[in-house]
Design a protein around this motif. Structure first.
Motif, PDB file in Angstrom:
ATOM      1  N   ALA A   1      52.423   6.282  29.284  1.00  0.00           N
ATOM      2  CA  ALA A   1      53.592   6.076  28.656  1.00  0.00           C
ATOM      3  C   ALA A   1      54.134   7.518  28.921  1.00  0.00           C
ATOM      4  O   ALA A   1      55.453   7.524  28.898  1.00  0.00           O
ATOM      5  N   VAL A   2      53.265   8.600  28.600  1.00  0.00           N
ATOM      6  CA  VAL A   2      54.011   9.854  28.777  1.00  0.00           C
ATOM      7  C   VAL A   2      54.466  10.199  30.057  1.00  0.00           C
ATOM      8  O   VAL A   2      55.649  10.858  30.225  1.00  0.00           O
ATOM      9  N   LEU A   3      53.914   9.761  31.359  1.00  0.00           N
ATOM     10  CA  LEU A   3      54.398  10.054  32.667  1.00  0.00           C
ATOM     11  C   LEU A   3      55.959   9.285  32.550  1.00  0.00           C
ATOM     12  O   LEU A   3      57.002   9.749  33.407  1.00  0.00           O
ATOM     13  N   GLY A   4      56.046   8.034  32.097  1.00  0.00           N
ATOM     14  CA  GLY A   4      57.108   7.193  32.297  1.00  0.00           C
ATOM     15  C   GLY A   4      58.456   8.120  31.403  1.00  0.00           C
ATOM     16  O   GLY A   4      59.544   8.124  32.094  1.00  0.00           O
TER      17      GLY A   4
ATOM     18  N   THR B   1      42.292   4.406  33.531  1.00  0.00           N
ATOM     19  CA  THR B   1      42.525   3.254  34.327  1.00  0.00           C
ATOM     20  C   THR B   1      44.209   3.131  34.201  1.00  0.00           C
ATOM     21  O   THR B   1      44.819   4.197  33.755  1.00  0.00           O
ATOM     22  N   VAL B   2      44.790   1.922  34.830  1.00  0.00           N
ATOM     23  CA  VAL B   2      46.029   1.906  34.586  1.00  0.00           C
ATOM     24  C   VAL B   2      46.663   1.918  33.213  1.00  0.00           C
ATOM     25  O   VAL B   2      47.756   2.316  33.009  1.00  0.00           O
ATOM     26  N   ASP B   3      45.667   1.507  32.176  1.00  0.00           N
ATOM     27  CA  ASP B   3      45.974   1.678  30.972  1.00  0.00           C
ATOM     28  C   ASP B   3      45.768   2.964  30.204  1.00  0.00           C
ATOM     29  O   ASP B   3      45.868   2.975  29.166  1.00  0.00           O
TER      30      ASP B   3
ATOM     31  N   ALA C   1      50.524  12.050  23.933  1.00  0.00           N
ATOM     32  CA  ALA C   1      51.482  13.069  24.283  1.00  0.00           C
ATOM     33  C   ALA C   1      51.084  14.534  23.560  1.00  0.00           C
ATOM     34  O   ALA C   1      51.105  15.548  24.519  1.00  0.00           O
ATOM     35  N   LEU C   2      50.695  14.549  22.257  1.00  0.00           N
ATOM     36  CA  LEU C   2      50.304  15.724  21.697  1.00  0.00           C
ATOM     37  C   LEU C   2      49.096  16.317  22.361  1.00  0.00           C
ATOM     38  O   LEU C   2      48.883  17.662  22.513  1.00  0.00           O
TER      39      LEU C   2
ATOM     40  N   ALA D   1      59.051  19.381  32.976  1.00  0.00           N
ATOM     41  CA  ALA D   1      58.682  18.072  33.026  1.00  0.00           C
ATOM     42  C   ALA D   1      57.506  17.732  33.882  1.00  0.00           C
ATOM     43  O   ALA D   1      56.452  17.145  33.814  1.00  0.00           O
ATOM     44  N   VAL D   2      57.746  18.419  35.084  1.00  0.00           N
ATOM     45  CA  VAL D   2      56.820  18.368  36.149  1.00  0.00           C
ATOM     46  C   VAL D   2      55.387  19.068  35.775  1.00  0.00           C
ATOM     47  O   VAL D   2      54.296  18.621  36.029  1.00  0.00           O
ATOM     48  N   ARG D   3      55.595  20.157  35.224  1.00  0.00           N
ATOM     49  CA  ARG D   3      54.206  20.893  34.635  1.00  0.00           C
ATOM     50  C   ARG D   3      53.707  19.924  33.710  1.00  0.00           C
ATOM     51  O   ARG D   3      52.323  19.856  33.930  1.00  0.00           O
ATOM     52  N   LEU D   4      54.340  19.411  32.586  1.00  0.00           N
ATOM     53  CA  LEU D   4      53.744  18.594  31.810  1.00  0.00           C
ATOM     54  C   LEU D   4      52.956  17.292  32.347  1.00  0.00           C
ATOM     55  O   LEU D   4      52.016  16.836  32.003  1.00  0.00           O
ATOM     56  N   ALA D   5      53.670  16.574  33.466  1.00  0.00           N
ATOM     57  CA  ALA D   5      53.301  15.370  34.127  1.00  0.00           C
ATOM     58  C   ALA D   5      52.106  15.920  34.756  1.00  0.00           C
ATOM     59  O   ALA D   5      51.255  15.020  34.796  1.00  0.00           O
ATOM     60  N   GLU D   6      51.711  16.980  35.236  1.00  0.00           N
ATOM     61  CA  GLU D   6      50.397  17.292  35.878  1.00  0.00           C
ATOM     62  C   GLU D   6      49.315  17.092  34.948  1.00  0.00           C
ATOM     63  O   GLU D   6      48.349  16.567  35.345  1.00  0.00           O
ATOM     64  N   GLY D   7      49.735  17.443  33.740  1.00  0.00           N
ATOM     65  CA  GLY D   7      48.500  17.253  32.425  1.00  0.00           C
ATOM     66  C   GLY D   7      48.209  16.004  32.319  1.00  0.00           C
ATOM     67  O   GLY D   7      47.288  15.177  32.215  1.00  0.00           O
TER      68      GLY D   7
END
Length: 435
Positions: A311-314, A304-306, A252-253, A291-297
């Motif tokens: 976790a950040v997206l969730g 992959t899926v892992d 996340a950082l 939140a959307v701006r950060l989700a783009e990153g």
């Protein structure tokens, strides 16, 4: 011989192990370590030194002009004397550096607060004086007979970084001046500077502005406008030997650091653009928009899926009260047009009065009568009958293309003032779906 060489040595007791924490928390401590890590020829020896220092294997550290000395205990319990050498400044360089320091009152105050003022370092560099070590400036000597930095000298460097965090006068001593000698010299120069300034004082004890301006040399010249870097800076890697503290997620950082670098690059580009001083300030993002701006990153994190970004997206989806599918759609909209595109995705509003008349006129003039698609309107959304395509009208009068995918309307392209141009972006092969 340097006239300040006498009684200039400090010895620091061995520091406790540094498990669970970094070695440099200040910018000048990190600059010291960068000189080691970037200049050492053997990265494995640097990592060995970090492990030794973290385990508390470095004994008392002696610091004097040009040299740091400590005894380091190896993993097999053998002890080695390790020295790290750094060139001392000449008397002439010290004179110029102290003159720079007294020009700004904040420099001395920062040093007394045990901080290294960045402007002092920058001013010194402009004058040809390097306070902080650079690539190859930290010379290694060890009785293990290594010809470059070994684990022992690297361990000493990591321990010195911790000392520098606590007291930047350690660096100044290495460069040739002890703290008291340095402060005495600064005080003497400050008194002389105040005496020279007396002729400018008026009867009321202040400084006449006209005389001060005419005297010149009151303020340093402004630096040149920086050039825009070709791309955002690369954030630091958080891949270290130490486990992260409780509640801290390195992935996340790293995402936050990457997005901050991208935002800073964009702000600099806007500031350097023509007419920047006349632009209105950008409105602050809401929590949901940010939140959307950060989700783009987070979506840009490779893997992959892992991948760590999952976790950040969730958390971003939950915190912004969106499902994962809704968050993915929001990110796609964001990439097409930021806040404006996100509003078109999530807001449905009634087009009435003058706005409806303009929209109707734009739709009527966009196609020849025989080619005009059949549109079914609901609010600001016009769906093309018999297709999976839709046009959405933004409050600024632009049209946004949408396409139905898996039972959900998804952004399909950039906005356009012409509805026909916008609708062309809704063709199925214009964009891949986000996962």
């Amino acid at each position: 011989m340097n006239r300040h060489d006498s009684v200039e040595e400090r010895t620091f007791a061995a520091l406790p192990p540094a498990r669970g924490r970094g070695f440099a928390e200040t910018w000048w401590g990190r600059a010291w370590l960068a000189a080691l890590e970037d200049g050492a020829l053997d990265g494995e020896q640097v990592r060995t030194g970090r492990r030794l220092a973290r385990a508390g294997a470095v004994g008392a550290v002696s610091v004097r002009p040009g040299r740091v000395t400590a005894v380091v205990q190896d993993r097999d319990h053998t002890q080695h004397r390790a020295d790290v050498l750094l060139d001392r400044l000449s008397d002439d360089q010290w004179d110029r550096l102290l003159d720079l320091a007294v020009e700004r009152a904040g420099h001395v105050a920062a040093l007394l607060d045990r901080e290294m003022p960045p402007h002092l370092v920058e001013d010194a560099e402009s004058a040809g004086i390097d306070l902080l070590p650079g690539l190859g400036d930290l010379e290694a000597q060890c009785d293990c007979d290594a010809w470059d930095h070994c684990g022992h000298t690297a361990a000493v460097c990591y321990q010195v970084a911790r000392l520098l965090d606590q007291d930047p006068f350690v660096l100044l001593l290495l460069r040739g001046r002890a703290e008291q000698s340095l402060l005495d010299d600064l005080q003497a120069r400050g008194s002389a500077a105040r005496s020279e300034a007396e002729p400018l004082r008026t009867e009321g004890g202040g400084v006449d502005a006209a005389e001060a301006y005419a005297a010149g040399n009151i303020l340093p010249p402004l630096p040149a406008v920086p050039e825009l870097p070709p791309e955002p800076g690369v954030p630091p890697s958080l891949d270290t030997d130490a486990p992260p503290p409780a509640g801290v997620e390195p992935a996340a950082l790293e995402i936050l650091a990457a997005r901050t670098a991208a935002a800073a690059h964009l702000l600099l580009a806007e500031a350097l653009g023509e007419g920047a001083e006349r632009r209105a300030p950008t409105a602050r993002l809401t929590v949901g928009q940010d939140a959307v701006r950060l989700a783009e990153g987070a979506l840009d994190v490779p893997g992959t899926v892992d991948r760590p970004g999952e976790a950040v997206l969730g958390r971003l989806a939950t915190g912004s009260e969106r499902s994962r599918a809704e968050l993915a759609a929001a990110v796609r909209a964001w990439r097409h047009g930021g806040v404006a595109a996100l509003s078109v995705l999530e807001e449905e509003w009634a087009v009435e009065g003058e706005a409806f008349a303009r929209a109707r006129a734009a739709l009527d003039s966009a196609w020849e009568e025989d080619d005009r698609p059949v549109l079914r309107a609901r609010g600001n959304r016009w769906t093309v009958v018999g297709t999976a395509c839709q046009l959405r009208l933004g409050r600024d009068g632009r049209w946004w293309p949408y396409r139905e995918e898996g039972g959900r309307w998804m952004p399909a392209g950039d906005a356009a003032h012409d509805p026909a141009t916008a609708l062309a972006g809704a063709r199925p092969d214009s964009e891949e779906a986000l996962s």
